[in-house]
Write a protein that holds these residues in place. Structure first.
Motif, short mmCIF file in Angstrom:
data_model
loop_
_atom_site.label_atom_id
_atom_site.label_comp_id
_atom_site.label_asym_id
_atom_site.label_seq_id
_atom_site.Cartn_x
_atom_site.Cartn_y
_atom_site.Cartn_z
N SER A 116 22.90 35.69 63.47
CA SER A 116 22.24 35.82 62.14
C SER A 116 22.14 34.58 61.22
CB SER A 116 22.95 36.94 61.31
OG SER A 116 24.44 36.66 61.22
N TYR A 117 21.23 34.35 60.47
CA TYR A 117 21.29 33.14 59.62
C TYR A 117 20.88 33.56 58.01
CZ TYR A 117 21.39 30.26 63.82
OH TYR A 117 22.00 29.27 64.84
N ILE A 118 21.07 32.72 57.37
CA ILE A 118 20.56 33.12 55.79
C ILE A 118 19.33 32.05 55.40
CG2 ILE A 118 22.95 33.89 55.38
CD1 ILE A 118 23.60 31.14 54.08
N LEU A 122 17.92 25.12 61.35
CA LEU A 122 18.12 25.08 62.63
C LEU A 122 17.83 23.92 63.45
CD1 LEU A 122 18.21 27.98 61.42
CD2 LEU A 122 17.64 28.70 63.96
N ILE A 123 18.72 23.45 64.36
CA ILE A 123 18.32 22.56 65.15
C ILE A 123 18.47 23.22 66.75
CG2 ILE A 123 18.92 20.17 66.18
CD1 ILE A 123 18.22 19.98 63.62
N ILE A 124 16.93 23.12 67.32
CA ILE A 124 16.71 23.86 68.31
C ILE A 124 16.24 22.92 69.58
CG2 ILE A 124 15.34 25.80 69.71
CD1 ILE A 124 14.69 26.73 66.77
N VAL A 169 14.71 28.14 57.87
CA VAL A 169 14.61 29.60 57.82
C VAL A 169 13.90 29.81 56.22
CG1 VAL A 169 15.67 31.87 57.81
CG2 VAL A 169 16.71 29.89 59.16
N LYS A 170 12.93 30.53 56.31
CA LYS A 170 12.01 30.99 55.06
C LYS A 170 12.88 32.12 54.37
CE LYS A 170 8.01 29.10 57.05
NZ LYS A 170 6.62 29.20 57.59
N GLN A 213 12.42 35.08 66.11
CA GLN A 213 12.63 35.10 67.71
C GLN A 213 12.05 33.75 68.26
OE1 GLN A 213 10.70 38.14 69.84
NE2 GLN A 213 11.63 37.76 71.81
N ILE A 214 12.77 32.93 69.05
CA ILE A 214 12.40 31.87 69.43
C ILE A 214 12.17 31.73 70.93
CG2 ILE A 214 13.18 29.29 69.59
CD1 ILE A 214 15.22 29.87 67.40
#
Length: 922
Positions: A572-574, A579-581, A631-632, A639-640
């Motif tokens: 989970s993220y806020i 994010l570094i993907i 993240v907006k 989903q990535i």
């Protein structure tokens, strides 16, 4: 020790020059028939016309000689003019000619051998004689001979006491012609050749007054006296003056004869020897007697031999014929034919000229080479050089050795008055027209060799194969029977009649190698499998051409690929998180570099509304592509997924992550941290005390970590280690840790110049000479230090640490200790140093840090800390993917997983694992 900026100006100038030469040299070498940059292989255009199974081109211009005959007749006076034959059409030369001389007329000649009066000799007795030599070109009549002398008369009148009286005494002399003989290598008079009784050769002055002036006395030869050159030596004769008697003494006053002469000069027309005889003949050097002779030819209409007529100094025969069979080039479109006769008088004659003329030009040659058939050649010449004075016209067309004569066409119609020789084709009875000669040539001069390779080392022949992989390297060579001219390689894909790859080069040796290439660089990624390609080899050197074709099907054999997520994503993220993907693309555990990865992020909002975000990146040298995603607000989940579309070499692949929840910061706080708030309050007091102690311990540990990290930092600074023989300046051995190739000999010369400049300027002591020198040039630092026999340079990408200077000093001591005997007696052999150089570099500079590492399968029994265990476990994970790992990979992975930990701690603990023997370099 650093060198001041002022002192290093000249060193920098020399260094820039040497480094510039080195860079240019290596750039040229890397591009020479190399496949390192295959995408830039130029598509060369050939200056030929190509069709489906043939190619046309121009050959060399070949020699053509036109021949024609002309006749002319002229009347000449050869003393006044040469025979001149003129061209009406420019450019003709004479290949041979014949002259016929008729109606020859030769006139009498009066030759003044010497008429200049420069002085005289007094004659005291009648036993003295004078002789003048002269030469004649051929037998002839002598009509008269004159000499300039002063001779006293025999009549003398004198006054007595009362009367006048007179008295007479004999006074005589002769002027005669003698032949010549050889006496002790001297040419002297032999005997008189005149008619003693009939010729007027004696002079009687008895009745003449005693005082006589100097004058010309002439002998006349009335009996047609012939000077026959067969009756004398070397065509030489003598005009001889002989006193017989003259009055002397008594009543006569002393008045002796005088013989007059001229001093010899360089411009004299005739060579004369003046001889004097009192008891024997002797030469009077530098003087010529005064005399002249009148000649007549034996026949006023002589044949050429009788007056020695010659053409270009070669005699004409007695029948009046002369043949000239050598080439004569025109001068201003004229031929000046020199005709001469040594006869003293004028010679008039008629001459008939018959000449064969030659005009040299060039034919235009083109060819058509068809695969599987003979090569066809056309040799064309438009002739406009003849006029109506020419007859027996012909032409010789040069024919190369490999050409076989077919036929001749005159203005498009076949012509048959032809003779085929081994070196040329002769056309007879030709005229001003357009002429075409056709030839054939065997299409057998190309012997190709088709090979392919997957690694550029092992090569296999594919001459008999039906298909080949698009990724294979192609190496085509051929033996050409013509070892000069053009070598052409064209590759056609599908039905194209224009080459997808065209290479045109010059043949300099029989066996020619074309540059390496691959089909894949001439195809797009959507290239169809099993496409037919045609490889053509062609050649032309101007006189020999050929073509060979090879058809082959191109197969796509793609490698399997693997694309996986290597970022540690949370569940989970806020809102607002960055994010570094990262995704890793490999094939058979090897990274795929420089290909595009497409990342797709599906954003889900309340009510099931979705939005797609597409982000692309190119894989780096380790096969990793990475994107950054923020993240907006108001998103419920993301989903990535990532996909790779594949190429000619690689299959397509993709991956997808699970659902990742997104919450507000406040929601996440209560979910994540409320259970721990009370625990946190409970441990705050004890934590404060623990924190103070931990901070002190952390500071001490950090000092230790930094010392160990410095060793790794030193390794990354080093681009080159170079050992130089101090006395000779030769580069003994080197090791480069940079991607840029560096020539040790060039660098060693530069560093020798730096050292010599420093020592010459400073005049330093031996102790000072062994101190370190640090050069700062552009992006590089060069640390230079001398040993007893060696000078060692470290080329660094940043400033050296004190530890690195200490390591350099220890390395020099250890190296010179092991190489002592080889260094002391160094004569150019560098092989012995290779045995221990690498081991000493690893020992003193820890260069094995940059090599790949593996886990020791049989580690020692040394207890590890929990942190060291974690580092070791990550290393094992990396090794499972590639069979090995680099410290840079391990460090990146650890820092991304534990960003709060200092990198010094990771490096220091990895250093301990190496020292303990849990990991080891390859």
């Amino acid at each position: 020790m650093s060198i001041s900026k002022k002192k290093s100006i000249s060193i920098i100038i020399v260094g820039v020059f040497l480094l510039s030469i080195s860079i240019l040299r290596f750039s040229a070498f890397d591009n020479l028939k190399s496949i390192k940059n295959e995408e830039n292989l130029e598509r060369l255009s050939a200056s030929y016309d190509f069709g489906d199974d043939f190619f046309n081109g121009n050959g060399d211009s070949l020699n053509v000689s036109l021949y024609g005959n002309r006749n002319e007749s002229k009347a000449l006076s050869i003393k006044e003019e040469d025979l001149i034959i003129s061209n009406e059409k420019n450019g003709w030369n004479l290949s041979k000619f014949r002259l016929n001389f008729t109606e020859i007329y030769a006139s009498d000649a009066n030759i003044p051998y010497e008429i200049r009066n420069d002085g005289s000799e007094e004659i005291f007795n009648s036993n003295t004689a004078y002789a003048n030599s002269f030469q004649i070109p051929n037998s002839c009549y002598i009509r008269n001979l004159s000499m300039f002398i002063q001779y006293p008369g025999g009549y003398f009148e004198f006054q007595g006491t009362a009367n006048r009286y007179n008295t007479t005494k004999p006074s005589e002399f002769s002027i005669r012609i003698y032949n010549a003989t050889l006496d002790n290598s001297r040419i002297i008079p032999d005997k008189p050749m005149d008619n003693f009784e009939e010729d007027e050769i004696f002079f009687n002055l008895t009745e003449y007054p005693h005082a006589q002036p100097a004058r010309w006395y002439q002998s006349n030869f009335t009996t047609n006296n012939i000077l026959n050159i067969s009756k004398t030596f070397n065509n030489t004769w003598f005009a001889v003056f002989e006193p017989i008697i003259f009055p002397s003494g008594g009543l006569f006053p002393i008045m002796n004869p005088y013989y007059y002469y001229a001093e010899e000069e360089l411009g004299d027309n005739y060579r004369i020897n003046l001889l004097k005889n009192e008891t024997s003949w002797g030469e009077i050097a530098g003087k010529n007697g005064m005399f002249k002779i009148n000649y007549s030819p034996i026949d006023i209409n002589p044949n050429p031999e009788e007056i020695n007529i010659s053409v270009f100094d070669k005699p004409v025969d007695a029948n009046g014929l002369y043949y000239h069979n050598s080439f004569l080039e025109n001068e201003n479109d004229e031929f000046i034919i020199s005709i001469n006769s040594p006869w003293f008088g004028n010679v008039e004659l008629n001459v008939s000229f018959e000449g064969e003329f030659r005009y040299d030009t060039k034919s235009v040659n083109v060819f058509r080479a068809i695969d599987g058939s003979d090569v066809l050649w056309n040799s064309t010449l438009e002739i406009r050089e003849y006029n109506d004075k020419f007859y027996n016209n012909s032409a010789n067309f040069s024919k190369p050795y490999f050409w076989n004569f077919s036929s001749v066409y005159k203005d498009g119609e076949i012509y048959e008055d032809v003779k085929n020789n081994s070196e040329f084709v002769k056309l007879n009875n030709i005229s001003n027209d357009t002429w075409i000669i056709t030839y054939s040539q065997k299409n057998n001069i190309i012997s190709p060799n088709f090979t392919y390779s997957t690694n550029q080392i092992d090569w296999d022949d594919f001459s008999d194969k039906e298909f080949i992989n698009a990724t294979h390297y192609i190496n085509i060579s051929s033996t050409f029977n013509n070892s000069n001219g053009d070598a052409l390689l064209h590759v056609y894909l599908g039905s194209s009649t224009e080459a997808d790859l065209a290479i045109q080069e010059e043949i300099t040796i029989q066996n020619h190698y074309f540059p390496l290439w691959r089909f894949k660089f001439n195809m797009s990624s959507n290239f169809e499998n099993d496409t037919l390609a045609e490889i053509r080899l062609m050649t032309n050197n101007g006189t020999v051409a050929g073509i060979v074709s090879k058809s082959i099907r191109i197969i796509l054999d793609k490698s399997q690929t693997d694309l996986r997520l290597i970022s540690n994503l949370r569940q989970s993220y806020i809102y607002g998180d960055e994010l570094i993907i990262e995704a890793l693309l490999t094939t058979e555990q090897s990274p795929i570099v420089g290909d595009k990865i497409s990342f797709k992020i599906i954003e889900t909002y309340s009510g099931g509304i979705t939005n797609q975000v597409i982000l692309d990146d190119i894989t780096d040298d380790e096969g990793v592509a990475r994107i950054s995603y923020s993240v907006k607000d108001n998103i419920q989940s993301i989903q990535i997924s990532a996909s790779y579309n594949g190429t000619l070499d690689y299959e397509e692949t993709e991956f997808s992550s699970g659902i990742i929840l997104v919450r507000s910061a406040l929601e996440q706080f209560f979910i994540d941290f409320m259970p721990y708030i009370f625990i946190l309050i409970a441990i705050v007091v004890s934590g404060a005390t623990y924190y103070t102690i931990r901070k002190y311990k952390y500071k001490k540990n950090m000092e230790i970590w930094r010392k160990k990290t410095q060793l790794f930092a030193n390794v990354l600074k080093i681009d080159l280690i170079l050992v130089i023989h101090k006395n000779s300046g030769s580069a003994l051995i080197q090791r480069s840790f940079s991607d840029i190739p560096i020539d040790g000999n060039l660098i060693s010369g530069f560093l020798q110049a730096v050292s010599s400049f420093k020592y010459e300027i400073r005049q330093e002591s031996e102790k000072a000479k062994k101190e370190s020198i640090l050069l700062d040039y552009q992006d590089y630092n060069i640390l230079l230090k001398d040993g007893e026999f060696t000078r060692v340079a470290l080329v660094l990408n940043s400033e050296p640490s004190k530890n690195l200077e200490t390591s350099l000093n220890d390395f020099i001591i250890d190296f010179e200790k092991q190489a002592y005997s080889d260094l002391k007696q160094f004569k150019g052999n560098i092989a012995p140093f290779k045995e221990y150089f690498g081991e000493l570099v690893d020992k003193h500079f820890e260069m094995s840090f940059i090599r790949p590492h593996v886990i020791n399968e049989n580690p020692p029994t040394i207890n590890l800390s929990n942190f060291q265990e974690r580092v070791l476990n990550v290393a094992k994970t990396l090794q499972q993917d590639a069979g090995q790992f680099y410290i840079s990979q391990l460090l990146n992975y650890l820092l991304s997983a534990q960003p709060d930990e200092p990198k010094e701690r990771f490096i220091a603990n990895f250093y301990d694992l190496r020292q303990f023997g849990y990991v080891k370099p390859l």
